[in-house]
Design a protein around this motif. Structure first.
Motif, PDB file in Angstrom:
ATOM      1  N   GLU A   1       0.710  -0.351  -5.059  1.00  0.00           N
ATOM      2  CA  GLU A   1       0.669  -0.238  -3.611  1.00  0.00           C
ATOM      3  C   GLU A   1       1.734  -1.130  -2.977  1.00  0.00           C
ATOM      4  O   GLU A   1       2.047  -2.209  -3.509  1.00  0.00           O
ATOM      5  N   SER A   2       2.267  -0.700  -1.840  1.00  0.00           N
ATOM      6  CA  SER A   2       3.265  -1.492  -1.132  1.00  0.00           C
ATOM      7  C   SER A   2       3.244  -1.129   0.346  1.00  0.00           C
ATOM      8  O   SER A   2       2.600  -0.148   0.745  1.00  0.00           O
ATOM      9  N   GLY A   3       3.947  -1.933   1.143  1.00  0.00           N
ATOM     10  CA  GLY A   3       4.084  -1.620   2.562  1.00  0.00           C
ATOM     11  C   GLY A   3       3.241  -2.471   3.490  1.00  0.00           C
ATOM     12  O   GLY A   3       3.345  -2.336   4.714  1.00  0.00           O
TER      13      GLY A   3
ATOM     14  N   TYR B   1       0.480   8.186   0.678  1.00  0.00           N
ATOM     15  CA  TYR B   1       0.826   7.349   1.825  1.00  0.00           C
ATOM     16  C   TYR B   1      -0.380   7.146   2.734  1.00  0.00           C
ATOM     17  O   TYR B   1      -1.300   7.972   2.769  1.00  0.00           O
TER      18      TYR B   1
ATOM     19  N   LEU C   1       1.742   0.306  10.500  1.00  0.00           N
ATOM     20  CA  LEU C   1       2.268   0.087   9.161  1.00  0.00           C
ATOM     21  C   LEU C   1       2.136   1.383   8.379  1.00  0.00           C
ATOM     22  O   LEU C   1       1.229   2.186   8.636  1.00  0.00           O
ATOM     23  N   ARG C   2       3.017   1.549   7.404  1.00  0.00           N
ATOM     24  CA  ARG C   2       2.904   2.687   6.499  1.00  0.00           C
ATOM     25  C   ARG C   2       2.821   2.163   5.077  1.00  0.00           C
ATOM     26  O   ARG C   2       3.755   1.521   4.588  1.00  0.00           O
ATOM     27  N   LEU C   3       1.709   2.439   4.440  1.00  0.00           N
ATOM     28  CA  LEU C   3       1.499   2.017   3.065  1.00  0.00           C
ATOM     29  C   LEU C   3       1.913   3.134   2.108  1.00  0.00           C
ATOM     30  O   LEU C   3       1.783   4.317   2.431  1.00  0.00           O
ATOM     31  N   SER C   4       2.391   2.729   0.942  1.00  0.00           N
ATOM     32  CA  SER C   4       2.736   3.681  -0.109  1.00  0.00           C
ATOM     33  C   SER C   4       2.007   3.305  -1.389  1.00  0.00           C
ATOM     34  O   SER C   4       1.779   2.121  -1.655  1.00  0.00           O
TER      35      SER C   4
ATOM     36  N   GLN D   1      -0.499   6.150   6.769  1.00  0.00           N
ATOM     37  CA  GLN D   1       0.087   5.741   8.041  1.00  0.00           C
ATOM     38  C   GLN D   1      -1.018   5.141   8.897  1.00  0.00           C
ATOM     39  O   GLN D   1      -2.027   5.805   9.161  1.00  0.00           O
TER      40      GLN D   1
ATOM     41  N   THR E   1      -2.142  -4.170  -1.556  1.00  0.00           N
ATOM     42  CA  THR E   1      -1.156  -4.675  -0.607  1.00  0.00           C
ATOM     43  C   THR E   1      -1.909  -5.249   0.596  1.00  0.00           C
ATOM     44  O   THR E   1      -2.819  -4.615   1.134  1.00  0.00           O
TER      45      THR E   1
END
Length: 114
Positions: free
Chosen positions: A6-8, A79, A18-21, A81, A108
Motif C-alpha cells: 500500500e502507498s499514498g 485504488y 488523498l489517493r491510496l494505491s 480515492q 499506509t
C-alpha cells in the motif's frame, strides 16, 4: 502467495483528499473481491470499501459518498480515492481480498488534522 504493498498515505488537513494505491505482486484479474480496510489506534480493523471483478462497489456508511474504490486488473492495482477527509478517518489503511486471503501488508498511514 501474492504480496500487497500500500502507498499514498500522508498528513492532510480536514476536507482534503488523498489517493491510496495497492500494488499486488501477482495477478488480481481472477480475484473476485478486493477491499480496503483501516485500523485506527485502539480499534479493530474494519472494512471500508470493496470492489468486485465486475466493478460493483460497497462502502462502510462512515465513508459513503466520500471514498471511491477502483481497480486496474492490467496493472494489478487497487485504488482508494478519499475526499472530504475527516479527523476520524485517521488510521493505517490496508488492502486485501474479501474475505481476507493474503497476509497483511505494511499498510499506509493516513493522518487527518482538524
Amino acid at each position: 502467495q501474492v504480496q500487497l504493498v500500500e502507498s499514498g498515505g500522508g498528513l492532510v488537513q480536514a476536507g482534503g483528499s488523498l489517493r491510496l494505491s495497492c500494488a499486488a505482486s501477482g495477478s488480481i484479474s481472477s480475484i473476485n473481491v478486493m477491499a480496503w480496510y483501516r485500523q485506527a489506534p485502539g480499534k479493530q480493523r474494519e472494512l471500508v470499501a470493496r470492489i468486485t471483478l465486475g466493478g460493483y462497489t460497497n462502502y462502510a456508511d462512515s465513508v459513503k459518498g466520500r471514498f471511491t474504490v477502483s481497480r486496474d486488473n492490467a496493472k494489478n492495482t487497487v485504488y482508494l480515492q478519499m475526499n472530504s477527509l475527516k479527523p476520524e478517518d485517521t488510521a493505517v489503511y490496508y488492502c486485501n481480498t474479501d474475505p481476507r486471503h493474503y497476509s497483511w501488508g505494511q499498510g499506509t498511514q493516513v493522518t487527518v488534522s482538524s
